[in-house]
Design an enzyme around this catalytic site. Structure first.
Site, mmCIF file in Angstrom:
data_model
loop_
_atom_site.group_PDB
_atom_site.id
_atom_site.type_symbol
_atom_site.label_atom_id
_atom_site.label_comp_id
_atom_site.label_asym_id
_atom_site.label_seq_id
_atom_site.Cartn_x
_atom_site.Cartn_y
_atom_site.Cartn_z
ATOM 1 N N HIS A 1 -2.110 4.531 -12.414
ATOM 2 C CA HIS A 1 -0.947 5.255 -11.991
ATOM 3 C C HIS A 1 -1.006 5.629 -10.316
ATOM 4 O O HIS A 1 -2.120 6.101 -10.037
ATOM 5 C CB HIS A 1 -0.407 6.356 -12.874
ATOM 6 N N ASP B 1 3.766 3.348 -20.025
ATOM 7 C CA ASP B 1 3.993 1.911 -20.580
ATOM 8 C C ASP B 1 3.019 1.546 -21.592
ATOM 9 O O ASP B 1 3.068 0.366 -22.306
ATOM 10 C CB ASP B 1 3.853 0.925 -19.537
HETATM 11 C C1 SDX Z 1 5.243 2.902 -13.861
HETATM 12 O O1 SDX Z 1 5.411 5.475 -9.592
HETATM 13 C C2 SDX Z 1 5.781 5.566 -10.788
HETATM 14 O O2 SDX Z 1 6.192 6.833 -11.042
HETATM 15 C C3 SDX Z 1 5.715 4.448 -11.970
HETATM 16 C C4 SDX Z 1 6.166 4.892 -13.166
HETATM 17 C C5 SDX Z 1 7.537 5.421 -13.505
HETATM 18 O O3 SDX Z 1 8.003 6.208 -14.178
HETATM 19 O O4 SDX Z 1 8.521 5.109 -12.258
HETATM 20 O O5 SDX Z 1 5.557 5.945 -13.540
HETATM 21 C C6 SDX Z 1 6.200 3.727 -14.134
HETATM 22 O O6 SDX Z 1 5.377 1.659 -13.051
HETATM 23 C C7 SDX Z 1 3.968 3.193 -14.587
HETATM 24 C C8 SDX Z 1 2.749 2.192 -13.921
HETATM 25 C C9 SDX Z 1 2.934 0.816 -14.861
HETATM 26 N N1 SDX Z 1 1.740 -0.284 -14.325
HETATM 27 C C10 SDX Z 1 0.683 -0.559 -14.741
HETATM 28 O O7 SDX Z 1 0.459 -0.156 -16.047
HETATM 29 C C11 SDX Z 1 0.144 -1.891 -14.338
HETATM 30 C C12 SDX Z 1 -1.406 -1.569 -14.168
HETATM 31 N N2 SDX Z 1 -1.695 -0.511 -13.290
HETATM 32 C C13 SDX Z 1 -2.104 -0.889 -12.077
HETATM 33 O O8 SDX Z 1 -1.587 -2.267 -11.533
HETATM 34 C C14 SDX Z 1 -2.353 0.227 -11.077
HETATM 35 O O9 SDX Z 1 -2.715 1.156 -11.653
HETATM 36 C C15 SDX Z 1 -0.862 0.743 -10.603
HETATM 37 C C16 SDX Z 1 -0.143 -0.320 -9.702
HETATM 38 C C17 SDX Z 1 -0.265 1.625 -11.424
HETATM 39 C C18 SDX Z 1 -1.317 1.661 -9.419
HETATM 40 O O10 SDX Z 1 -1.932 1.099 -8.504
HETATM 41 P P1 SDX Z 1 -2.594 2.207 -7.161
HETATM 42 O O11 SDX Z 1 -2.556 3.407 -7.310
HETATM 43 O O12 SDX Z 1 -2.294 1.340 -5.982
HETATM 44 O O13 SDX Z 1 -4.230 1.959 -7.486
HETATM 45 P P2 SDX Z 1 -4.956 0.819 -6.949
HETATM 46 O O14 SDX Z 1 -4.439 -0.616 -7.115
HETATM 47 O O15 SDX Z 1 -5.403 1.356 -5.451
HETATM 48 O O16 SDX Z 1 -6.299 0.840 -7.587
HETATM 49 C C19 SDX Z 1 -7.543 1.778 -7.459
HETATM 50 C C20 SDX Z 1 -8.394 1.234 -7.885
HETATM 51 C C21 SDX Z 1 -8.878 -0.238 -7.678
HETATM 52 O O17 SDX Z 1 -10.223 -0.726 -7.979
HETATM 53 P P3 SDX Z 1 -11.128 -0.731 -6.324
HETATM 54 O O18 SDX Z 1 -10.647 -1.413 -5.338
HETATM 55 O O19 SDX Z 1 -11.372 1.071 -6.013
HETATM 56 O O20 SDX Z 1 -12.776 -1.185 -7.055
HETATM 57 O O21 SDX Z 1 -8.357 1.227 -9.479
HETATM 58 C C22 SDX Z 1 -8.472 -0.167 -9.985
HETATM 59 C C23 SDX Z 1 -8.005 -1.129 -8.705
HETATM 60 O O22 SDX Z 1 -8.699 -2.372 -9.022
HETATM 61 N N3 SDX Z 1 -7.197 -0.231 -10.945
HETATM 62 C C24 SDX Z 1 -7.341 -0.897 -12.383
HETATM 63 C C25 SDX Z 1 -6.231 -0.611 -12.961
HETATM 64 N N4 SDX Z 1 -5.305 0.017 -11.824
HETATM 65 C C26 SDX Z 1 -6.163 0.196 -10.866
HETATM 66 N N5 SDX Z 1 -8.394 -1.595 -12.830
HETATM 67 C C27 SDX Z 1 -8.244 -2.132 -13.862
HETATM 68 N N6 SDX Z 1 -7.061 -1.921 -14.495
HETATM 69 C C28 SDX Z 1 -5.931 -1.354 -14.104
HETATM 70 N N7 SDX Z 1 -4.880 -1.123 -14.727
#
Ligand code: SDX
Length: 428
Positions: A307, A364
């Protein structure tokens, strides 16, 4: 004396006022930074940047806290109803019995959708994604409510549009579902409360009496409450910035629906079930898929995990996970993917990759399992997220208007080509 921060650039020092919120959050007020220093700040994705001051929702990502207008989400999910939470978010206070009855009455008066809207429905391919239909249909409502286009809307007209939008979105969502099945749509019955009316329109068939199941109605209320607002997330920020141009409420909400559609945002609830099904089809080897999620060369991410703000458990995920077991048991539903989800969570929460990055299940991760148990198809899950989030989007839009916020217009740092002269195509 209010706190200030000092910014030193070259041999000059600038004072930046510090703003503190009611939950002790602090911000540097940089609203005069460019005028003072010629500098702007850069924060791609706004991870460190506040776009507004808001009194609607507070969340603490480190502590896993979520409150609507000061009330903990756990209490509202347990004790309130979706329509009462909608009132709380939009008007800022829990309603009295009289206020709630009037709110429900006004909404019920507007549940019918103009019959000409059916021409839009009929134009969509039957299997087109429900979110594309929803954003188009909600935007189209402006055409049937020209009073919503007047600039400087009175409080009465704003309330009228709010009632219409909450009422008609429910009818429209049920019609999108019915159309996907090729079944006749149902018209609302105003004797029902909001959620019962929605479930009646969605699931009743002309061939048999619709039986109201209190367990299903309670579960739907809880799910919609848990999705109702989440401060300045991607779609709420979209609604605010579109509304800041004085675009009408329907256009602003339609834009929010489009933002929510993305699989990184609201589209994740559909992506989670598709992922769990894929793991099931693949033999249920959760370790294999956890490793794929960790592999930088593999685009696969564990949907429903991580998140932008929560670096602890998403409190909504905790509530939904608990509700999963109760609801599936009550409905006598066995869902194999629930066990896969629980195993994934168990493994991920012990794995250093997820622990170091503070990746926990979000709202989710489990919600789709309940939606499926309630009878919804996967491609309707994000539409249900939008139905739940509607009061939050409305509250955010209304607050932005009432605070007379200026049109949103971020700056940039230009990195493109400079000082070129046009040359004729014959010489390129
Ligand atoms: C919602 O903002 C809100 O409030 C949203 C929400 C709402 O109520 O409105 O809460 C609803 O959108 C919930 C989120 C739903 N999305 C997902 O479940 C999709 C999977 N999650 C990711 O895509 C990700 O975690 C995000 C998009 C939710 C958050 O992304 P960030 O904070 O920008 O994190 P990041 O992409 O910078 O990741 C940080 C690290 C990275 O690794 P490194 O580069 O540090 O090695 O964490 C890793 C990412 O690769 N990572 C994941 C991951 N999420 C982050 N690795 C594997 N699986 C994942 N799900």
């Amino acid at each position: 004396m209010s706190e200030t921060a000092q910014l030193k650039i070259g041999d000059k020092t600038y004072d930046l006022p510090v703003i503190e919120g009611t939950e002790n959050e602090k911000a540097l007020d940089i609203s005069k930074l460019r005028d003072l220093t010629g500098y702007i700040t850069l924060d791609i994705g706004y991870k460190n940047t506040g776009a507004t001051k808001s009194a609607i929702t507070f969340l603490d990502g480190e502590q896993g806290i979520l409150k609507y207008r000061g009330y903990p989400i756990e209490q509202l999910a347990e004790k309130s109803t979706f329509i009462e939470v909608a009132y709380l978010l939009i008007y800022g206070k829990l309603p009295t019995t009289e206020q709630l009855d009037k709110f429900q009455f006004e909404i019920n008066r507007h549940t019918l959708v103009h019959e000409d809207m059916k021409k839009f429905f009929d134009g969509f391919p039957s299997k087109s994604h429900p979110m594309g239909q929803l954003s188009s249909l909600i935007g189209a409502l402006a055409a049937f409510n020209p009073e919503s286009l007047e600039p400087g809307l009175s409080a009465e007209i704003v309330d009228l549009e709010i009632h219409k939008l909450i009422a008609k979105m429910s009818t429209i969502v049920s019609w999108i579902y019915k159309k996907s099945l090729g079944h006749p749509v149902n018209y609302p019955k105003n004797k029902f409360d909001y959620v019962t009316n929605f479930m009646y329109m969605t699931f009743s068939q002309p061939t048999e009496q619709y039986e109201i199941n209190p367990v299903v109605i309670s579960a739907m209320n809880k799910l919609l409450i848990l999705h109702a607002d989440h401060e300045q997330n991607c779609s709420a920020s979209t609604v605010r910035i579109v509304g800041s141009s004085d675009a009408n409420l329907y256009a602003s909400i339609s834009a929010g629906i489009s933002a929510l559609w993305g699989p990184l945002h609201g589209g994740a609830n559909q992506a989670v079930i598709e992922m769990l099904e894929q793991i099931k089809e693949d033999g249920g080897d959760t370790d294999k898929w956890i490793n794929k999620a960790k592999d930088k060369n593999d685009p696969f991410r564990l949907m429903g995990f991580g998140h932008r703000v929560y670096k602890n458990f998403d409190p909504r995920a905790k509530i939904i996970k608990k509700a999963c077991d109760d609801i599936l048991e009550n409905l006598g539903v066995q869902d194999e993917v629930l066990e896969i989800a629980k195993r994934l969570e168990e493994v991920a929460l012990k794995d250093p990759y997820f622990v170091e990055r503070k990746l926990y299940p979000n709202v989710d991760f489990y919600s789709g399992i309940i939606y499926r148990a309630l009878g919804f198809p996967t491609d309707m899950f994000t539409v249900l997220f939008a139905l739940g989030r509607l009061p939050g989007w409305i509250a955010q839009w209304k607050e932005m208007k009432e605070n007379k916020e200026p049109i949103g217009r971020p700056r940039q740092i230009y990195t493109g080509a400079t000082d070129l002269d046009y040359n004729d195509i014959s010489s390129r």
